[in-house]
Structure formats: structure tokens, C-alpha cells
Design an enzyme around this catalytic site. Sequence first.
Site, mmCIF file in Angstrom:
data_model
loop_
_atom_site.group_PDB
_atom_site.id
_atom_site.type_symbol
_atom_site.label_atom_id
_atom_site.label_comp_id
_atom_site.label_asym_id
_atom_site.label_seq_id
_atom_site.Cartn_x
_atom_site.Cartn_y
_atom_site.Cartn_z
ATOM 1 N N ARG A 61 0.952 -1.206 -0.077
ATOM 2 C CA ARG A 61 0.076 -0.132 -0.026
ATOM 3 C C ARG A 61 0.907 1.346 -0.201
ATOM 4 N NH1 ARG A 61 -5.181 0.534 3.574
ATOM 5 N NH2 ARG A 61 -5.678 1.774 1.784
ATOM 6 N N ASP A 89 -2.419 8.515 7.406
ATOM 7 C CA ASP A 89 -1.344 7.374 6.631
ATOM 8 C C ASP A 89 -0.335 7.942 6.385
ATOM 9 O OD1 ASP A 89 -3.186 4.716 5.882
ATOM 10 O OD2 ASP A 89 -4.582 6.501 6.280
#
Length: 379
Positions: free
Chosen positions: A98, A253
Site C-alpha cells: 500500500r 496514513d
Amino acid sequence: MADQYAQSGEDGRPTEIPAIRWDEPPEGPVLVLLDQTRLPAEEVELVCTDASALVEAIGSLAVRGAPLLGIAGAYGVALAAARGFDVDEAALALAGARPTAVNLSVGVRRAQAAHRDAVAKGGGPEQAAGAALAAARRLHREDAEASARMAAHGLALLDELLPGGGHRILTHCNTGALVSGGEGTAFAVALAAHRDGRLRRLWVDETRPLLQGARLTAYEAARNGMAYTLLTDNAAGSLFAAGEVDAVLIGADRIAADGSVANKVGSYPLAVLARYHHVPFIVVAPVTTVDPDTPDGASIEVEQRPGFEVTEITSPQVTVSGAGGGIPVAPLGTQAYNPAFDVTPPELVTAIVTEEGAVSPVTAEALAELCDRSRQVTI
């Protein structure tokens, strides 16, 4: 490969299953994940026997959330080492699973560095694997400790900004124990306010496209006995207009060196709403989420998710003939724009709360000082 099995209590209520754990059955070490794609209907564990299974679990969002991804990445390196696979190859695959979540690569690098250091010192495969596992377990513990400190700093900031308690907090996506070695990031602050009798209402955005607020944050709020209300993302504006939101708390994130914050898509519109309505917009994340190598928001790679996550509704119990195995809610062939994250510029962020304290106003200089202080404490 991966294997799955479900667990539930005798009274029908879900059992307390940790989001991630290392296990060593007779057939060899495994990494066991709480499959977050199956929540809230059932608690199902996903057993990963190699790094490729973990990469798949990360991609499917069975395991997710910035801090937990870092922990998972470190354990994934340890798993590859313990199982006799190529550690550097596994690390490369894990770190790229990711692209937006910087914690993932941080965790991978820590365990990989511990493994390499052990090899360089003449350690055999078993010793090197043990060093990688020790690094993963240390990161796991550190994250739990960081979660508790973030909760304390965040609650103190809320009391400073909103004296008197009775907080009505809006949160986006999921930032609780499901994403952490402890009780989470932004959710941990709201939970601390709840336990202290200072939370009046937790407004929970459903959070498109995978409804992680509805499925996961509401699930965690209910388990903790919090007063919460679920809303569609596009209903948040009417709440602000009605004066029903005292503060916005979100996670992150990746935080760029200039203070730009990448978080689940839909965070940026909330920041704009909060600024217009003079409501504090607070980001809660560990220092490992700050990436000094990413200079600004424009440099953050935003992950693009498959279109069927928007054009279909999926359920663990239902399989239909959609491209993603879900129930179609848009005409066949519909193209979907489905970024996983958006980026909020620092001027819209009231404060960034970390385990080392809060930064406000958010500037590159203040963030750099915070990171330096954190490194000195670690050393």
C-alpha cells in the site's frame, strides 16, 4: 497461503480477538490477523503462513490502518525469515503493498535492518529470524505505548480548546484498536473523553468506499458503550451548519514534511467545513507517520482502489455476479473514481497530536523539531 476460521462467544457476542498476533503452532510460525473485511457480522481470523499471504491481506484491507500496517510489515519480515524465505524479496513486496501508508515501510525496514544486523554479526538463520521477530514485537509494544500517550495529549488539547467537556466529536474512517497495537489514534482520544465523562456524542462518518466508519468505528464505539451516531459522509455539512460538531478528530496514513496530511478520502472536505465553521480539525497519529522524505502534499502518492468498490456492495454472506463479487449498484461498465485517500494542507489543520505532544500551528519547522526530539528519546 492463508487459512480462515471464525470465532464467537457462546452467548453469540463476538470474542475479544486481537487485531494481530504471532503464533507458533507445531507446523510452524504464522501471523494471525482479525479479518476486518468480515466485520461487524463476524469475527474471523486470517492465518498467514508467508509474506505473500500477508501482502494479499494488506491489499484486500483484511488488515489496515497506518500503525497496524507498520506492525504487520515488521511481523511479515520476521515470518519470511522464520519460514526460510528470501527476506529482502519479502520486504520489498510488503513495503509496496500500500503506497500511501508510510508506517508500513517503516515497520518493514525496522525488522529487515534487525535481520541484516544479526547476519552481519555472524548469526545463523535462526538467530537472524529471532532478531527480526524481536524488532517486530518491540514495535508492537511501542505502538501500544504511543497510543496511550496520544490519547492523553489529545484529551488535554480538547480540554484546552473546548473547556467544560460535553464534547461532540466527528470522526472519519476507523482509528481505534483495529488499527493499532493499543487503543488507536483519533478514536483513542474520543475513548479517553468517554471514559472521563466528557464525550457527549461521537459522530461517525460511514466513510466511503468501504464503509469503514459504519463497519468498524461504529463496531468499536458500541463495544465500548459510547454514545455514537452514524451518518453518511455527505450529511456532515448539515451537522456543522446546525452547530452540532465541536471538533473533528481523524488519523493519518502519511504526514508530509510541510504538515500536509493524507488520510482516508473525505477528510479534506471535513477540514474545509471545519475551517468555515470555526471548528478545530485535529489529526492524531504517531511520529512514525511523519515522513520527512515527502516534502509536501503534492508529493504523496495516493493509492487508487478498484472501481468495483464503489459500483458494488459486498457482503461476506452474499456473492453475486459483479466484477468484485458483490451486488451491483451502478450500471454495468460504469467507470468509478476511487482514491483511497485525499490530502489536507497544513493551513487547514488546527493541530497534529503525536505521542510526543501536539504541534500547533502546523509548520514544517515544528514538525521537524518534533521528529528530532522523538529520535533523541528513542536513542
